[in-house]
Design an enzyme around this catalytic site. Structure first.
Site, mmCIF file in Angstrom:
data_model
loop_
_atom_site.group_PDB
_atom_site.id
_atom_site.type_symbol
_atom_site.label_atom_id
_atom_site.label_comp_id
_atom_site.label_asym_id
_atom_site.label_seq_id
_atom_site.Cartn_x
_atom_site.Cartn_y
_atom_site.Cartn_z
ATOM 1 N N THR A 66 56.189 -2.296 17.849
ATOM 2 C CA THR A 66 55.188 -3.164 18.485
ATOM 3 C C THR A 66 55.049 -2.834 19.965
ATOM 4 O OG1 THR A 66 55.469 -4.987 16.932
ATOM 5 C CG2 THR A 66 54.744 -5.579 19.154
ATOM 6 N N GLU A 122 36.770 0.167 18.799
ATOM 7 C CA GLU A 122 37.582 1.242 18.226
ATOM 8 C C GLU A 122 36.923 1.743 16.951
ATOM 9 O OE1 GLU A 122 41.772 0.408 17.952
ATOM 10 O OE2 GLU A 122 41.912 -0.090 20.065
ATOM 11 N N ASP A 167 64.053 1.324 7.150
ATOM 12 C CA ASP A 167 65.288 0.634 6.740
ATOM 13 C C ASP A 167 65.022 -0.523 5.781
ATOM 14 O OD1 ASP A 167 66.384 2.373 8.570
ATOM 15 O OD2 ASP A 167 66.610 0.870 10.146
ATOM 16 N N HIS A 224 47.471 9.472 12.775
ATOM 17 C CA HIS A 224 46.587 9.204 13.921
ATOM 18 C C HIS A 224 46.033 10.532 14.403
ATOM 19 C CE1 HIS A 224 45.114 7.638 17.721
ATOM 20 N NE2 HIS A 224 45.373 6.423 17.282
ATOM 21 N N ARG A 251 39.868 6.715 10.753
ATOM 22 C CA ARG A 251 40.949 7.502 11.334
ATOM 23 C C ARG A 251 41.335 8.719 10.498
ATOM 24 N NH1 ARG A 251 45.489 3.597 13.639
ATOM 25 N NH2 ARG A 251 43.948 3.182 15.238
ATOM 26 N N HIS A 279 51.502 7.928 11.703
ATOM 27 C CA HIS A 279 51.322 6.755 12.556
ATOM 28 C C HIS A 279 51.670 5.450 11.867
ATOM 29 C CE1 HIS A 279 49.638 4.500 15.876
ATOM 30 N NE2 HIS A 279 48.733 3.913 15.110
ATOM 31 N N ARG A 301 44.332 1.903 6.961
ATOM 32 C CA ARG A 301 44.245 0.714 7.816
ATOM 33 C C ARG A 301 43.185 0.890 8.899
ATOM 34 N NH1 ARG A 301 46.200 -0.273 12.673
ATOM 35 N NH2 ARG A 301 47.772 1.361 12.685
HETATM 36 C C1 SIN Z 1 45.554 3.124 18.851
HETATM 37 O O1 SIN Z 1 45.624 2.529 19.916
HETATM 38 O O2 SIN Z 1 44.812 4.075 18.653
HETATM 39 C C2 SIN Z 1 46.424 2.680 17.738
HETATM 40 C C3 SIN Z 1 46.074 1.327 17.342
HETATM 41 C C4 SIN Z 1 46.332 1.160 15.896
HETATM 42 O O3 SIN Z 1 47.188 1.815 15.340
HETATM 43 O O4 SIN Z 1 45.614 0.400 15.267
#
Ligand code: SIN
Length: 507
Positions: free
Chosen positions: A40, A111, A201, A222, A266, A327, A362
């Site tokens: 995080t 985004e 884990d 990513h 992505r 990622h 995602r």
């Molecule tokens: C990013 O800032 O590109 C990653 C954000 C995410 O994984 O959703």
């Protein structure tokens, strides 16, 4: 009083802990590093949520389903987007200072694959760090017991239900319910944006306890990690602000793959990058953020700006080299919408869990939201009792998965096991592009390593177990969908005439 152990201290774990404690449970948070040492804390982009009256939950749900290639569980998506605004308000009340525009409203970023700008951020690109600090402080002031530098060895099973955890070192913590929130497993791969602790884990412990897992073939790569120095994410938000991706000839190649160019989903952009890299002998592609100017880059992206400059690059003046990297894991421990797994007494939330919310891929900035929404639900559920301490009510049914491929023989020529060898194997054979022969080879090598009686660290053993399940799931799903791309079964997005060569991925 219900006794709860939460394993993991990122947004999902701390939110679950706070909700359980606020509902009267006695809660202990166990984490293998320091409290703030989490995935995080590394999150840059932000939290996607509907906070603008001009936006709608239907639009956020639609974007989430489109990114997930329609394999999402619509009920989980409804929960995520519907409860998102409430969790944002709760974070604000807990002290998270999201960035504001001049009018005092949230500053909202755009985004990839979002129809509108709805991504909240804090400290520019330090969103995760800001959330981590605020939730960590809230946990401390709520009197929740925090056990740092305590590594989960295994779940304790008693009469068919989880009754606590064993720590590395032998200590046992009894509990009526255990919530796994240990994040993902980016360390499966030679290139990852994840920190060193992302070793799967919780998923491995759940597997050993007999919990169902699903969707582990869906690993998100990513598109833009810095290709110089230690791995470092360059947030999608940089492209959201207008940066472009160019090849060695300075050509924007993303439009070859998708009409949305750099803001396509992505997985599409990651594969476009890999394809462009293959065409230039593995040389990284470049992210061109020069149009944003030095001042704006430093103000909006202070963390990335510092990392770029530490590497001797000046991204206000020239495009910077970037490469895809593992990622996020969409799959994980199967849960219902309240975090219950298939094992009584065991809950999971955040990246560790598979709620079905992400489908095959995602949507950007839905992960912090997922941690907040489903962490809260898991914390509330253990407090309500659910199956905690009240018998054997089994939770969720296992998810229907593709029929498994036949097991392979352990490879006779497997290299000597090491973390690096595992990561290289996964990168080469179970990474951005997969095919049957590579996956069979990976399965054989993993089987050989698993058959050895060699002493291994808990984390290496966890990675090996999770890798085995990722590869098995990828073998079983013989089609390309979302983040799972099979070059032997290409989808409409990447025509058969332009397959992704494996060399592209060996950067
Ligand atoms: C990013 O800032 O590109 C990653 C954000 C995410 O994984 O959703």
């Amino acid at each position: 009083m219900t006794t709860v152990v939460v394993v993991g201290s990122g947004i999902a774990g701390l939110t679950a802990a706070l909700h359980a404690a606020e509902n009267g449970c006695r809660v202990t948070v166990v984490t293998k590093g320091a409290l703030h040492d989490t995935n995080t804390r590394w999150a840059q982009g932000g939290v996607a949520a509907v906070t603008d009256p001009a936006d709608t939950v239907a639009s956020h749900a639609n974007d989430t389903m489109t990114a997930g290639a329609g394999l999402n569980d619509p009920a989980a998506v409804d929960v995520l987007v519907g409860e998102g605004p409430q969790r944002i308000a709760e974070m604000v009340a807990r002290g998270v200072a999201f960035d504001r525009a001049a009018d005092g409203e949230f500053a909202r970023g755009l985004e990839a694959a979002h129809a509108v700008a709805r991504v909240l951020h804090a400290g520019g690109d330090a969103t995760g760090a800001e959330i981590q600090a605020a939730l960590g402080a809230a946990v401390r002031s709520a009197g929740i017991v925090v056990r740092e530098h305590a590594l989960l060895r295994d779940l304790v099973l008693r009469d068919g239900r989880v009754a606590g955890i064993d720590l590395d070192g032998g200590e046992r913590l009894d509990a009526d319910a255990v919530i796994l929130a240990t994040g993902g497993a980016g360390q499966l791969y030679a290139h990852t944006t994840n920190p060193a602790g992302a070793t799967g884990d919780g998923i491995a412990a759940a597997l050993r306890a007999g919990a169902a897992v699903a969707d582990l073939e869906f690993v998100q790569f990513h598109p833009t990690a810095l290709a110089v120095g230690a791995p470092f994410l360059v947030s999608e938000a940089v492209r959201g602000e207008g940066a472009t991706l160019v090849d060695d000839a300075g050509r924007r190649f993303c439009f070859d793959a998708h009409p949305d160019g750099e803001l396509a989903p992505r997985d599409v952009v990651a594969r476009a990058n890999a394809r462009a890299m293959a065409a230039q002998n593995g040389h990284p592609v470049r992210l061109d953020a020069t149009a944003l100017g030095a001042q704006r880059l430093a103000a909006r992206f202070p963390t990335i700006d510092a990392a770029v400059r530490e590497r001797g690059l000046d991204w206000a003046r020239e495009p910077i080299p970037v490469t895809p990297a593992a990622h996020y894991l969409m799959g994980g421990v199967v849960t219902d919408l309240d975090g219950r797994t298939t094992v009584p007494g065991l809950y999971a939330a955040g990246e560790t869990a598979r709620t079905g919310v992400h489908g095959a891929n995602r949507l950007a900035s839905n992960s912090l939201l997922e941690g907040a929404v489903f962490g809260a639900r898991a914390g509330d559920a253990v407090a309500r009792g659910g199956d905690a301490g009240t018998g054997r009510r089994p939770a969720v049914a296992p998810v229907a998965e593709p029929a498994p491929e036949p097991a392979v023989e352990p490879a006779a020529d497997a290299p000597v096991f090491s973390r690096a060898a595992l990561q290289q194997l996964m990168w080469a054979e179970a990474g951005l592009v997969r095919d049957a022969s590579g996956l069979d080879r990976a399965a054989g090598v993993l089987a050989a390593w698993s058959a050895e009686h060699a002493p291994r660290s808990i984390e290496d053993a966890n990675l090996l177990l999770v890798a085995t399940h990722v590869v098995a799931a990828a073998r079983a799903r013989g089609v390309s969908v979302g983040a799972h791309f099979r070059s032997d079964a290409p989808d409409a997005e990447t025509p058969a005439s332009t397959p992704l060569p494996q060399e592209a991925l060996a950067c």
